[in-house]
Write an enzyme that holds these catalytic residues in place. Sequence first.
Site: not given
Length: 380
Positions: A213, A229, A282, A344
Amino acid sequence: MRKLTGIATLAACLLGWSGPSPDKASAAGSYTAKVYADSLTVRSEPAKDAAVKGSVKNGSLVTVSDEQHGWMKVQAGKTSGWVAGYYLKKVSGSAQASPATATTTTKATTTAATVKTSGGTKVSVAADSLRIRSGPGTGYEVLGSLRAGDSVTPLARENGWVRISTAGGQQGWVAGQYLSSSGTSAVQTVSAAVPAASTGSLRGKLIVVDPGHGGSDPGMIGTTYNTMEKDLNLQTALYVRDYLRDAGARVELTRTSDQKPTLSRRAGLSAALGADAFVSIHYNSSPKKVSGTLTFYYSEADDLRLARALETRLGQGIGLKSNGISFGDYHILRNNGAPAALVELGFLSNPTDESTVRTSSYQKKAARAIANGMADYFRR
């Protein structure tokens, strides 16, 4: 990009939510830290777009009283506010402080593993700004800095770091991948001028680290503290970069600030650089009450083996449980030219996870696990 599920249906990544509001949880106790940046901006809130209240110079001592998702609340003289915690190191009352930051000596040292050279070859700096440290690692004291094009003489090499002498006679250690001789890339080490001390599983490997992101895409937003995030991804990726470099790897990040590279550009960097491996960082979210880490792969060949290596390390006690590995049909994995995995590192939809992952101690543990897992992958 949308995140799929290995254990639950995950929420969409691309959210149009507003930025985080300050959380009011205070860290237990305060401590003294030293600034390791040429000029560190002090802001009114723990956010990159918050109002600037002032700045502190390299080497300044500040009092840290709180932490919020990588930002530290500090007092520096009459100035009080928030700074990026990545550029601070504890110097007192901390078991985590390294010997280099606790000492006042500025003499560069070497170890038995250091390889010395004749020092006749000159190389140049291939980075806008390159820090000179007292030892071969990011935990050592900053002695000064160099600018792009500055000429230095390499004296010894250890674990991807090079001991150099400047034109003015100053000696210290710099990251070798930002030195170049004529015709070599800025991301290559100066191995031709300074031979490697020893062979290691990550020695000379080129790893692409992708902080997911960024920019207008915040990724997931924490449901308890409004943690973004994209900030956690970048902070953790910087720690991963440092651990990998300390192990002798060459590292390239897909972004180094609040940017938003396209998925194609992120995945394509592997092929463009001839990378040996790729990892995307992430943090997760789910409408269900789930917790822990999750590691994704696409190819059942090298991707799967890399994912297993990373997951094994993440499952060895970083503070959150591992939920194993899962197939992920993501562009960034599917179209990657190198063995690739996506990790993650906790659920921002879980209050306990969000509180945990916001701390630099957790991010460092996760980053070290990723670096160790990467070394395991190459240890064939």
